[in-house]
Enzyme design. Structure first.
Site, PDB file in Angstrom:
ATOM      1  N   GLU A  80       0.818  -1.212   0.000  1.00 29.56           N
ATOM      2  CA  GLU A  80       0.000   0.000   0.000  1.00 29.56           C
ATOM      3  C   GLU A  80       0.853   1.265   0.000  1.00 29.56           C
ATOM      4  O   GLU A  80       1.806   1.388   0.756  1.00 29.56           O
ATOM      5  CB  GLU A  80      -0.932   0.016   1.215  1.00 29.56           C
ATOM      6  CG  GLU A  80      -1.931  -1.132   1.256  1.00 29.56           C
ATOM      7  CD  GLU A  80      -2.931  -1.110   0.098  1.00 29.56           C
ATOM      8  OE1 GLU A  80      -3.032  -0.062  -0.579  1.00 29.56           O
ATOM      9  OE2 GLU A  80      -3.605  -2.133  -0.111  1.00 29.56           O
ATOM     10  N   ARG A  90     -18.027  -0.653   5.446  1.00 31.41           N
ATOM     11  CA  ARG A  90     -19.063  -1.365   4.700  1.00 31.41           C
ATOM     12  C   ARG A  90     -19.811  -2.338   5.599  1.00 31.41           C
ATOM     13  O   ARG A  90     -21.014  -2.573   5.423  1.00 31.41           O
ATOM     14  CB  ARG A  90     -18.412  -2.120   3.526  1.00 31.41           C
ATOM     15  CG  ARG A  90     -19.357  -2.963   2.697  1.00 31.41           C
ATOM     16  CD  ARG A  90     -18.610  -3.650   1.571  1.00 31.41           C
ATOM     17  NE  ARG A  90     -17.527  -4.492   2.053  1.00 31.41           N
ATOM     18  CZ  ARG A  90     -17.672  -5.758   2.460  1.00 31.41           C
ATOM     19  NH1 ARG A  90     -18.870  -6.323   2.461  1.00 31.41           N
ATOM     20  NH2 ARG A  90     -16.627  -6.449   2.870  1.00 31.41           N
ATOM     21  N   CYS A 143      -8.239  -1.855   8.051  1.00 34.08           N
ATOM     22  CA  CYS A 143      -6.871  -1.881   7.508  1.00 34.08           C
ATOM     23  C   CYS A 143      -6.377  -0.465   7.246  1.00 34.08           C
ATOM     24  O   CYS A 143      -5.280  -0.084   7.672  1.00 34.08           O
ATOM     25  CB  CYS A 143      -6.818  -2.713   6.232  1.00 34.08           C
ATOM     26  SG  CYS A 143      -7.006  -4.492   6.491  1.00 34.08           S
ATOM     27  N   HIS A 166      -1.436  -5.673   1.989  1.00 37.72           N
ATOM     28  CA  HIS A 166      -2.640  -6.499   1.889  1.00 37.72           C
ATOM     29  C   HIS A 166      -2.288  -7.824   1.213  1.00 37.72           C
ATOM     30  O   HIS A 166      -1.494  -7.846   0.263  1.00 37.72           O
ATOM     31  CB  HIS A 166      -3.715  -5.790   1.062  1.00 37.72           C
ATOM     32  CG  HIS A 166      -4.669  -5.012   1.889  1.00 37.72           C
ATOM     33  ND1 HIS A 166      -4.872  -3.649   1.735  1.00 37.72           N
ATOM     34  CD2 HIS A 166      -5.512  -5.392   2.890  1.00 37.72           C
ATOM     35  CE1 HIS A 166      -5.788  -3.237   2.598  1.00 37.72           C
ATOM     36  NE2 HIS A 166      -6.197  -4.274   3.306  1.00 37.72           N
TER      37      HIS A 166
END
Length: 214
Positions: A80, A90, A143, A166
């Site tokens: 990342e 979500r 995350c 990830h």
């Protein structure tokens, strides 16, 4: 001897395992080339996850911190680049919290960039035949929350490199998600070892040359 702090998460979203902790925990106590690895499981919980991580940094004074998380559906190790200052969940976290459009740090910048040598890590992984890429989004769930919280704290500790990786599902998870990519735990473990060595090597190179090698 330098210390590397490696973190993974507990399972979330109905999964029985989290590949990040399944792999990270295998590196507990690993030492090589002048460094040792300390592993930490973070709760998949907004707020608490950052508190646990920052307490461990104060305790262990690591040279490198790499947080690792599950990204079901991704096909490679995603290194990342950036964390954004927003929580937008979500699904609820493991304590039922579901923040929507809330800042992580009210006084923080809109985004913070990894201080890991992300492109050098990708190059090293490719040299070992491990699929990887630079990712431009860590999402808006726990995350990203942890990555932003880590980088926000490290602004006052520039001698510590920090960032987030990830990883895909493990094969046993992908069986329950037809069509989803997976990566074997041994491959991910090797990838994390390579990422650690690369981060530490770049740190040494920068002291010698006085310049970044990203």
């Amino acid at each position: 001897m330098k210390t590397v702090l490696l973190t993974g998460f507990d399972p979330f979203g109905g999964e029985k395992i989290n590949p990040s902790w399944e792999v990270v925990s295998r590196l507990e106590g690993f030492s090589s080339e002048g460094y040792r690895v300390i592993c930490l499981q973070l709760p998949c919980v907004f707020g608490t996850s950052i508190d646990v991580l920052l307490a461990a940094i104060e305790t262990h004074s690591p040279s490198v911190v790499i947080a690792v998380g599950q990204a079901g559906g991704r096909t490679d190790l995603s290194i990342e680049r950036v964390a954004i200052n927003i929580n937008d969940a979500r699904i609820p976290d493991n304590q039922g919290q579901q923040p929507i459009d809330q800042p992580i740090a009210v006084d923080g910048p809109a985004a913070l960039f990894s201080t890991l040598p992300i492109k050098s890590i990708v190059t090293a992984l490719h040299q070992h035949g491990i699929p990887s890429s630079v990712s431009q989004t860590a999402g808006t769930y726990v995350c990203n929350h942890v990555m932003y919280g880590l980088l926000h704290a490290l602004r006052d500790k520039p001698w510590i490199r920090g960032g987030f990786i990830h990883i895909p599902y493990l094969p046993q998870q992908a069986c329950a998600h037809p069509g989803s990519a997976s990566m074997a735990a041994d491959t991910v473990k090797l990838g994390l070892e390579i990422a650690i060595r690369t981060a530490l090597r770049v740190e040494v190179d920068e002291r010698v040359t006085g310049g970044a090698t990203h």
